[in-house]
Structure formats: structure tokens, C-alpha cells
Design a protein around this motif. Structure first.
Motif, PDB file in Angstrom:
ATOM      1  N   LEU A 298       0.843  -1.207   0.000  1.00  0.00           N
ATOM      2  CA  LEU A 298       0.000   0.000   0.000  1.00  0.00           C
ATOM      3  C   LEU A 298       0.875   1.253   0.000  1.00  0.00           C
ATOM      4  N   ALA A 299       1.912   1.275   0.836  1.00  0.00           N
ATOM      5  CA  ALA A 299       2.796   2.451   0.914  1.00  0.00           C
ATOM      6  C   ALA A 299       3.609   2.603  -0.377  1.00  0.00           C
ATOM      7  N   ASP A 300       4.230   1.508  -0.828  1.00  0.00           N
ATOM      8  CA  ASP A 300       5.113   1.588  -2.011  1.00  0.00           C
ATOM      9  C   ASP A 300       4.321   2.020  -3.246  1.00  0.00           C
ATOM     10  N   GLN A 301       3.162   1.392  -3.443  1.00  0.00           N
ATOM     11  CA  GLN A 301       2.397   1.678  -4.668  1.00  0.00           C
ATOM     12  C   GLN A 301       1.745   3.061  -4.610  1.00  0.00           C
ATOM     13  N   THR A 302       1.400   3.513  -3.407  1.00  0.00           N
ATOM     14  CA  THR A 302       0.852   4.872  -3.293  1.00  0.00           C
ATOM     15  C   THR A 302       1.938   5.896  -3.615  1.00  0.00           C
ATOM     16  N   ARG A 303       3.141   5.675  -3.080  1.00  0.00           N
ATOM     17  CA  ARG A 303       4.252   6.604  -3.376  1.00  0.00           C
ATOM     18  C   ARG A 303       4.535   6.635  -4.876  1.00  0.00           C
ATOM     19  N   ALA A 304       4.501   5.465  -5.514  1.00  0.00           N
ATOM     20  CA  ALA A 304       4.769   5.413  -6.955  1.00  0.00           C
ATOM     21  C   ALA A 304       3.698   6.187  -7.730  1.00  0.00           C
ATOM     22  N   ALA A 305       2.439   6.052  -7.306  1.00  0.00           N
ATOM     23  CA  ALA A 305       1.346   6.757  -7.989  1.00  0.00           C
ATOM     24  C   ALA A 305       1.503   8.261  -7.823  1.00  0.00           C
ATOM     25  N   ARG A 307       4.332   9.896  -7.310  1.00  0.00           N
ATOM     26  CA  ARG A 307       5.480  10.301  -8.144  1.00  0.00           C
ATOM     27  C   ARG A 307       5.084  10.392  -9.613  1.00  0.00           C
ATOM     28  N   ALA A 308       4.183   9.478 -10.042  1.00  0.00           N
ATOM     29  CA  ALA A 308       3.761   9.467 -11.448  1.00  0.00           C
ATOM     30  C   ALA A 308       2.729  10.563 -11.742  1.00  0.00           C
ATOM     31  N   GLY A 309       2.372  11.355 -10.740  1.00  0.00           N
ATOM     32  CA  GLY A 309       1.445  12.463 -10.948  1.00  0.00           C
ATOM     33  C   GLY A 309      -0.009  12.046 -11.020  1.00  0.00           C
ATOM     34  N   GLU A 310      -0.340  10.861 -10.532  1.00  0.00           N
ATOM     35  CA  GLU A 310      -1.744  10.416 -10.579  1.00  0.00           C
ATOM     36  C   GLU A 310      -2.600  11.203  -9.593  1.00  0.00           C
ATOM     37  N   ALA A 311      -3.891  11.370  -9.952  1.00  0.00           N
ATOM     38  CA  ALA A 311      -4.853  11.939  -9.000  1.00  0.00           C
ATOM     39  C   ALA A 311      -5.219  10.864  -7.980  1.00  0.00           C
ATOM     40  N   MET A 312      -5.773  11.313  -6.837  1.00  0.00           N
ATOM     41  CA  MET A 312      -6.102  10.357  -5.774  1.00  0.00           C
ATOM     42  C   MET A 312      -7.078   9.289  -6.255  1.00  0.00           C
ATOM     43  N   SER A 313      -8.090   9.691  -7.041  1.00  0.00           N
ATOM     44  CA  SER A 313      -9.092   8.717  -7.486  1.00  0.00           C
ATOM     45  C   SER A 313      -8.474   7.693  -8.446  1.00  0.00           C
TER      46      SER A 313
END
Ligand SMILES: [Zn+2]
Length: 348
Positions: A298-305, A307-313
């Protein structure tokens, strides 16, 4: 020992009735139970203005419905809840509950409804008539605390982390509507959150006489009011929801705080670990490996998202989705966790 049992019906839906057990602080004979019944029912109804009382009776301990309790060490007993999301099938009986018996009795989490608290009370009374002096709440969530009122009526003091009171006060209006919707109005009939008599902010030992409990308030992790309980005589560690097995962990505190807690085992002497949900673990690694893997993903993939500029949704739609195996209620709980994780980690 006799116990007052009253039929209580919802004023808003008089067809919805259940038998409620009203414990007394002192062991009662049948005659004493009958003599005090009307006054006690009136006092109880005054605190439950959504109910009206019908017939009542005084029953011996053996006649009360009781939860299952398993002795996992001498004087240490556990009720294993069904590690599933709340539903009318389980009526809120999803959390693990603990009982430690010395010269007096302590309860660690009294269960997710008035009815479950009553079932735990009856199960204890089938084993012992010793006074039940403490109820320790491992954290604020309703599936762990809603049975507390039963034990307060039986004379116990409720002890919790110093942040618990404000947490319950903030949430209780929402829970009063959402929990009966999930677990069923009948299952929750007569359920009321009661606040701690005493809160703690530093570690503390409680002497039950012949048994000790070490209470350890924890920095924000699963919630901001987690507390562990260790029974050194048997090496039993009750973690509350700092450890989940089987039911998807819910993040209601701090993801980084929770991972920090997991990387520093609180009791190296623990020989059995009772999680908030799911089976008892024999080693720290046994008990916590699936949770750690999930929270790390959960932490690793959230950080990656982030960094990739994804919106929360966008992030919430895929983060940790590869962790679904082995967790009940995953999709709904993980989606909420992903949002909580995003809000926490976007400021790193
Ligand atoms: Zn919880």
C-alpha cells in the motif's frame, strides 16, 4: 447467581424486540434480582430512550445465551470473532475478545454490540463469579467497544488510550446510523457507546491478583488510540487491530506509524499473539507477515502513484489491488485505505 433479563423493543419499530441482560455489580439471588428488577429496568430505559421495556424475568447463569470462549493459557481465554466485514449474518461478532482471570477478572475488548457483550458476560459467569473489575479497550472501533456498557453495569471500570474518548465522540453519531445498517438493527438493539472511566498515556501494569496485565499505549498506527495488552505469565500479547489476519486491515491512523510499530515488536517475550481479527499467531512473524506485506505494498504503490502524478481517485482504483488474496472484504476496505494512504503520503 441470577440475572435480570428484560424484553426491550424499539419505539420506532415496536415489532423489533430482543431480550437484554442487565447485569448487577453484586451477585444476586433470585429473590434479590426480582425485588430490584423494576427500578433497574426504569434506570436502564432512561439511558436507552429509543427503547421500551416489556416482560422481564430473573434467570440463572446457565440459562443465558453465552459466547464461545477458548482457554489459550491458564486463566487466559479468547473469543474468536468471525474475521469478515460486518453483516447481519455475524451481527457484529467479528473481533477477537479476551478475558484474563486472576483474583478478579479483566476483559480485553467487550465486543461489537450490547448482545455480544452480554454473551461474553454470560460466558465469563459460567466459569467464575469473581468480580469483573476492568474492561480494557484496545482502540475506538465499534466492533471492539460496543459491549462495554454491559460490564460497566456489572461494576467494571473502562480503561483506554487517552485519545479514545475524543475519537468516539467525533464518530459516534455516524456509527449510530452506519453500524445498524451494516450489522442489522435487531443485532444492535440496546447498543450504546460508553466512554472510558480512565485513560492512560504511559505504560501501566494492572494487578488482578495472581495475574498481571501490562498496558502499552501506542503512537498513531491503526488508529490514534491503539493500546496493547501483555499477560507476562503466559506470554500472551493482545494487539487489538494493530494486527489483522484474514479480514482486510483498515487504515484509520497512520500508514507510516503502523509500519514503524510493526518493525519494532513490542514484547519480545510474546509466545502467542492474539490479533484483533483472525487466528492466534505463535510467532511475531507468523502473526504479522501478511499485514506487513499488505501495508508495505500500500505504501510503495501509493508513493509510486504520487510520483507518477496520478490523482487520488486514479491511484485508489489500482493501488495494492495485487494484494487481494486471503483478505475478506478487500475491495471496499482497500479502496478506503488507498485514499487514506494517498492523503498521508502526498505531503512526504
Ligand atoms: Zn479497528
Amino acid at each position: 447467581m441470577f440475572h435480570l433479563v428484560v424484553t426491550a423493543c424499539l419505539l420506532a419499530d415496536p415489532a423489533l424486540c430482543a431480550k437484554r441482560v442487565l447485569p448487577a455489580p453484586e451477585p444476586l439471588t433470585e429473590a434479590a434480582c426480582e425485588e430490584g428488577a423494576k427500578a433497574r429496568i426504569a434506570g436502564w430505559i432512561a439511558l436507552h430512550p429509543d427503547l421500551q421495556a416489556g416482560d422481564w424475568t430473573c434467570l440463572p447463569t446457565e440459562a443465558l445465551p453465552a459466547l464461545s470462549l477458548t482457554e489459550i493459557a491458564p486463566g487466559v481465554l479468547v473469543h474468536l470473532g468471525d474475521p469478515q466485514p460486518l453483516s447481519p449474518d455475524n451481527g457484529g461478532d467479528i473481533a477477537n475478545l479476551g478475558v484474563v482471570i486472576g483474583d478478579s477478572v479483566a476483559v480485553i475488548d467487550p465486543g461489537g454490540s450490547r448482545a455480544i457483550g452480554e454473551g461474553l458476560y454470560a460466558a465469563i459467569r459460567r466459569i467464575t463469579n469473581k468480580p469483573i473489575r476492568q474492561v480494557i479497550l484496545t482502540h475506538m472501533h465499534p466492533d471492539h467497544i460496543y459491549g462495554a456498557e454491559v460490564f460497566a453495569e456489572a461494576g467494571a471500570k473502562i480503561i483506554a488510550h487517552h485519545n479514545l474518548t475524543s475519537g468516539v465522540e467525533r464518530r459516534q453519531e455516524v456509527w449510530a446510523e452506519s453500524i445498524p445498517r451494516q450489522a442489522g438493527a435487531l443485532a444492535m438493539l440496546g447498543t450504546r457507546a460508553v466512554l472510558p472511566d480512565r485513560t492512560i498515556s504511559v505504560p501501566e501494569a494492572i494487578d488482578l491478583g495472581g495475574a498481571t496485565l501490562r498496558l502499552q499505549p501506542v503512537a498513531t498506527a491503526h488508529t490514534d488510540n491503539d493500546l496493547t495488552v501483555f499477560h507476562p505469565e503466559s506470554g500472551t500479547l493482545f494487539t487489538g487491530d494493530l494486527v489483522f489476519q484474514g479480514l482486510t486491515p483498515s487504515l484509520d491512523g497512520s500508514l507510516t506509524g503502523w509500519l514503524d510499530w510493526l518493525s519494532n515488536p513490542p514484547e519480545r517475550a510474546a509466545r502467542q499473539i492474539v490479533p484483533g481479527h483472525g487466528p492466534i499467531g505463535r510467532t511475531w512473524n507468523d502473526a504479522t507477515a501478511p499485514l506487513r506485506a499488505y501495508l508495505t505494498a500500500l505504501a510503495d504503490q501509493t508513493r509510486a502513484a504520487i510520483r507518477a502524478g496520478e490523482a487520488m481517485s486514479e491511484a485508489a482504483a489500482h493501488v495494492a489491488a495485487d494484494q487481494r488474496d486471503g483478505w475478506a472484504g478487500f475491495d471496499e476496505i482497500n479502496a478506503r485505505n488507498a485514499i487514506a494512504a494517498f492523503k498521508e503520503l502526498e505531503w512526504e
